[in-house]
Scaffold this motif. Structure first.
Motif, PDB file in Angstrom:
ATOM      1  N   GLY A 143      47.978  28.286 -23.214  1.00 13.77           N
ATOM      2  CA  GLY A 143      47.675  26.943 -23.709  1.00 13.77           C
ATOM      3  C   GLY A 143      47.431  26.978 -25.198  1.00 13.77           C
ATOM      4  N   PRO A 144      46.739  25.964 -25.710  1.00 11.15           N
ATOM      5  CA  PRO A 144      46.434  25.924 -27.139  1.00 11.15           C
ATOM      6  C   PRO A 144      45.550  27.084 -27.569  1.00 11.15           C
ATOM      7  CG  PRO A 144      45.775  23.879 -26.032  1.00 11.15           C
ATOM      8  CD  PRO A 144      46.214  24.820 -24.984  1.00 11.15           C
ATOM      9  N   VAL A 145      45.603  27.420 -28.854  1.00 12.44           N
ATOM     10  CA  VAL A 145      44.813  28.519 -29.404  1.00 12.44           C
ATOM     11  C   VAL A 145      44.034  27.998 -30.608  1.00 12.44           C
ATOM     12  CG1 VAL A 145      44.895  30.800 -30.468  1.00 12.44           C
ATOM     13  CG2 VAL A 145      46.505  30.233 -28.655  1.00 12.44           C
ATOM     14  N   LEU A 146      42.735  28.254 -30.604  1.00 14.63           N
ATOM     15  CA  LEU A 146      41.874  27.886 -31.723  1.00 14.63           C
ATOM     16  C   LEU A 146      41.515  29.161 -32.473  1.00 14.63           C
ATOM     17  CD1 LEU A 146      40.157  25.833 -33.307  1.00 14.63           C
ATOM     18  CD2 LEU A 146      38.337  26.221 -31.630  1.00 14.63           C
ATOM     19  N   LEU A 147      41.934  29.226 -33.743  1.00 15.58           N
ATOM     20  CA  LEU A 147      41.626  30.383 -34.584  1.00 15.58           C
ATOM     21  C   LEU A 147      40.383  30.084 -35.404  1.00 15.58           C
ATOM     22  CD1 LEU A 147      45.207  31.163 -35.963  1.00 15.58           C
ATOM     23  CD2 LEU A 147      44.063  32.193 -33.996  1.00 15.58           C
ATOM     24  N   ASP A 148      39.448  31.034 -35.410  1.00 17.00           N
ATOM     25  CA  ASP A 148      38.227  30.921 -36.211  1.00 17.00           C
ATOM     26  C   ASP A 148      38.235  32.055 -37.214  1.00 17.00           C
ATOM     27  OD1 ASP A 148      35.606  30.537 -37.202  1.00 17.00           O
ATOM     28  OD2 ASP A 148      34.773  31.814 -35.631  1.00 17.00           O
ATOM     29  N   PHE A 149      38.452  31.722 -38.494  1.00 18.39           N
ATOM     30  CA  PHE A 149      38.409  32.720 -39.558  1.00 18.39           C
ATOM     31  C   PHE A 149      36.983  32.787 -40.071  1.00 18.39           C
ATOM     32  CE2 PHE A 149      42.825  31.677 -39.248  1.00 18.39           C
ATOM     33  CZ  PHE A 149      43.449  32.890 -39.420  1.00 18.39           C
ATOM     34  N   TYR A 150      36.413  34.004 -40.065  1.00 25.19           N
ATOM     35  CA  TYR A 150      35.003  34.187 -40.397  1.00 25.19           C
ATOM     36  C   TYR A 150      34.798  35.532 -41.076  1.00 25.19           C
ATOM     37  CZ  TYR A 150      34.441  37.760 -36.831  1.00 25.19           C
ATOM     38  OH  TYR A 150      34.544  38.933 -36.122  1.00 25.19           O
ATOM     39  N   ALA A 151      33.553  35.760 -41.510  1.00 20.27           N
ATOM     40  CA  ALA A 151      33.119  37.070 -42.007  1.00 20.27           C
ATOM     41  C   ALA A 151      31.700  37.285 -41.510  1.00 20.27           C
ATOM     42  CB  ALA A 151      33.179  37.133 -43.528  1.00 20.27           C
ATOM     43  N   ASP A 152      31.346  38.542 -41.277  1.00 14.59           N
ATOM     44  CA  ASP A 152      30.005  38.859 -40.770  1.00 14.59           C
ATOM     45  C   ASP A 152      28.900  38.477 -41.750  1.00 14.59           C
ATOM     46  OD1 ASP A 152      30.979  39.897 -38.376  1.00 14.59           O
ATOM     47  OD2 ASP A 152      31.200  41.914 -39.213  1.00 14.59           O
ATOM     48  N   HIS A 203      41.194  41.513 -41.461  1.00 16.31           N
ATOM     49  CA  HIS A 203      42.576  40.996 -41.442  1.00 16.31           C
ATOM     50  C   HIS A 203      42.845  40.101 -42.662  1.00 16.31           C
ATOM     51  CE1 HIS A 203      43.020  42.416 -37.311  1.00 16.31           C
ATOM     52  NE2 HIS A 203      41.827  41.900 -37.076  1.00 16.31           N
ATOM     53  N   PRO A 204      42.745  40.652 -43.883  1.00 17.71           N
ATOM     54  CA  PRO A 204      42.965  39.801 -45.063  1.00 17.71           C
ATOM     55  C   PRO A 204      44.395  39.281 -45.157  1.00 17.71           C
ATOM     56  CG  PRO A 204      42.787  42.114 -45.702  1.00 17.71           C
ATOM     57  CD  PRO A 204      42.445  42.035 -44.247  1.00 17.71           C
ATOM     58  N   GLU A 205      45.361  40.041 -44.663  1.00 16.20           N
ATOM     59  CA  GLU A 205      46.770  39.608 -44.738  1.00 16.20           C
ATOM     60  C   GLU A 205      47.028  38.383 -43.866  1.00 16.20           C
ATOM     61  OE1 GLU A 205      46.216  42.189 -41.302  1.00 16.20           O
ATOM     62  OE2 GLU A 205      45.670  42.514 -43.384  1.00 16.20           O
ATOM     63  N   ILE A 206      46.357  38.297 -42.718  1.00 14.56           N
ATOM     64  CA  ILE A 206      46.515  37.119 -41.850  1.00 14.56           C
ATOM     65  C   ILE A 206      45.894  35.898 -42.523  1.00 14.56           C
ATOM     66  CG2 ILE A 206      45.908  36.088 -39.630  1.00 14.56           C
ATOM     67  CD1 ILE A 206      45.946  38.907 -38.424  1.00 14.56           C
ATOM     68  N   ALA A 207      44.716  36.087 -43.116  1.00 16.87           N
ATOM     69  CA  ALA A 207      44.051  34.979 -43.816  1.00 16.87           C
ATOM     70  C   ALA A 207      44.923  34.478 -44.971  1.00 16.87           C
ATOM     71  CB  ALA A 207      42.685  35.428 -44.323  1.00 16.87           C
ATOM     72  N   ARG A 208      45.533  35.390 -45.724  1.00 10.21           N
ATOM     73  CA  ARG A 208      46.413  34.992 -46.837  1.00 10.21           C
ATOM     74  C   ARG A 208      47.641  34.241 -46.320  1.00 10.21           C
ATOM     75  NH1 ARG A 208      44.779  39.714 -49.279  1.00 10.21           N
ATOM     76  NH2 ARG A 208      46.360  40.962 -48.244  1.00 10.21           N
ATOM     77  N   SER A 209      48.242  34.767 -45.263  1.00 13.01           N
ATOM     78  CA  SER A 209      49.464  34.138 -44.755  1.00 13.01           C
ATOM     79  C   SER A 209      49.213  32.732 -44.211  1.00 13.01           C
ATOM     80  CB  SER A 209      50.131  35.014 -43.688  1.00 13.01           C
ATOM     81  OG  SER A 209      49.350  35.026 -42.515  1.00 13.01           O
ATOM     82  N   LEU A 210      48.015  32.460 -43.730  1.00 11.22           N
ATOM     83  CA  LEU A 210      47.671  31.123 -43.234  1.00 11.22           C
ATOM     84  C   LEU A 210      46.882  30.318 -44.264  1.00 11.22           C
ATOM     85  CD1 LEU A 210      46.852  31.984 -39.521  1.00 11.22           C
ATOM     86  CD2 LEU A 210      48.793  30.670 -40.377  1.00 11.22           C
ATOM     87  N   GLN A 211      46.852  30.801 -45.500  1.00 12.71           N
ATOM     88  CA  GLN A 211      46.238  30.122 -46.639  1.00 12.71           C
ATOM     89  C   GLN A 211      44.779  29.739 -46.387  1.00 12.71           C
ATOM     90  OE1 GLN A 211      49.057  26.976 -47.013  1.00 12.71           O
ATOM     91  NE2 GLN A 211      50.605  28.290 -47.934  1.00 12.71           N
ATOM     92  N   VAL A 212      44.028  30.699 -45.830  1.00  9.13           N
ATOM     93  CA  VAL A 212      42.600  30.505 -45.615  1.00  9.13           C
ATOM     94  C   VAL A 212      41.905  30.833 -46.931  1.00  9.13           C
ATOM     95  CG1 VAL A 212      40.565  31.310 -44.350  1.00  9.13           C
ATOM     96  CG2 VAL A 212      42.746  31.045 -43.154  1.00  9.13           C
ATOM     97  N   GLU A 213      41.312  29.804 -47.561  1.00 11.93           N
ATOM     98  CA  GLU A 213      40.673  29.981 -48.863  1.00 11.93           C
ATOM     99  C   GLU A 213      39.154  29.954 -48.761  1.00 11.93           C
ATOM    100  OE1 GLU A 213      42.395  27.182 -51.544  1.00 11.93           O
ATOM    101  OE2 GLU A 213      44.413  27.962 -51.217  1.00 11.93           O
ATOM    102  N   GLY A 214      38.610  29.360 -47.720  1.00 10.26           N
ATOM    103  CA  GLY A 214      37.168  29.308 -47.516  1.00 10.26           C
ATOM    104  C   GLY A 214      36.860  29.575 -46.056  1.00 10.26           C
ATOM    105  N   ILE A 215      35.649  30.029 -45.820  1.00  7.58           N
ATOM    106  CA  ILE A 215      35.263  30.300 -44.434  1.00  7.58           C
ATOM    107  C   ILE A 215      33.961  29.583 -44.116  1.00  7.58           C
ATOM    108  CG2 ILE A 215      36.519  32.441 -44.054  1.00  7.58           C
ATOM    109  CD1 ILE A 215      33.984  33.953 -44.881  1.00  7.58           C
ATOM    110  N   PRO A 216      33.758  29.202 -42.898  1.00  2.93           N
ATOM    111  CA  PRO A 216      34.669  29.308 -41.763  1.00  2.93           C
ATOM    112  C   PRO A 216      35.837  28.325 -41.890  1.00  2.93           C
ATOM    113  CG  PRO A 216      32.748  28.033 -41.107  1.00  2.93           C
ATOM    114  CD  PRO A 216      32.509  28.506 -42.512  1.00  2.93           C
ATOM    115  N   THR A 217      36.984  28.749 -41.413  1.00  8.32           N
ATOM    116  CA  THR A 217      38.160  27.889 -41.311  1.00  8.32           C
ATOM    117  C   THR A 217      38.625  27.942 -39.869  1.00  8.32           C
ATOM    118  OG1 THR A 217      38.860  28.149 -43.604  1.00  8.32           O
ATOM    119  CG2 THR A 217      40.561  27.557 -42.010  1.00  8.32           C
TER     120      THR A 217
END
Length: 181
Positions: free
Chosen positions: A97-106, A140-154
């Protein structure tokens, strides 16, 4: 006198087992004497003191933990963290089904708030067939760059292989529930 002593010797372990809770005395194993033919007195003594089947109440023993695979569908968690070296695209493709991605840092305070909200939504996500994948940007910095994640949480909702929703900053529970519909 020998017969009584021998009978007491044989009956004692059986009595101890019965008193300690072992009700399946038929499962006891006796060591055979060194000669091929057991002494007649010993055989008669054991037979005389062995409880009859009508005296033993056998209950069905069931295990609490099953060690064999179940025929039911395997459990799929609704919230997973992408480990180092794991392929995000493969996880997204495996989702039903759908997928929700949560980009974060500890080290991110708002990310911890978002994490608690996502954990509260885990059952709702499971009911709706949504997979939540937490992606640590430090791992996973390369995944964040490829999806243009500039701030967290995204948060990024992927539906049918396309980005359906996207938000930077903490999203509340009702908003995320709406995304899952």
């Amino acid at each position: 006198m020998k017969t009584i002593s021998l009978a007491a010797l044989v009956a004692s372990p059986i009595a101890i087992l019965l008193l300690s809770g072992c009700t399946n005395v038929g499962a006891l194993a006796f060591r055979k004497p060194s000669s091929t033919e057991p002494p007649q007195q010993l055989t008669e003594s054991v037979a005389a003191h062995r409880p009859q089947a009508k005296d033993i109440q056998v209950t069905e023993h069931t295990e609490t933990f099953v060690s064999t695979p179940s025929a039911r569908e395997s459990y799929q968690p609704a919230l997973v963290t992408l480990g180092r070296g794991e392929d995000l695209q493969a996880k997204v493709n495996e989702a039903t089904g759908p997928v929700l991605l949560d980009f974060y840092a500890d080290w991110c305070g708002p990310c911890k708030v978002q994490s608690r909200i996502l954990h509260d939504l885990e059952q709702e996500a499971a009911n709706r067939g949504t997979l939540i994948i937490k992606v640590n940007i430090d791992d996973h910095p390369e995944i964040a760059r490829s999806l243009q994640v500039e701030g967290i949480p995204t948060l990024i909702m992927i539906r049918d292989g396309q980005i359906a929703n996207r938000q930077s900053g903490v999203a509340n529970k009702s908003e995320l529930t709406e995304w899952m519909r």
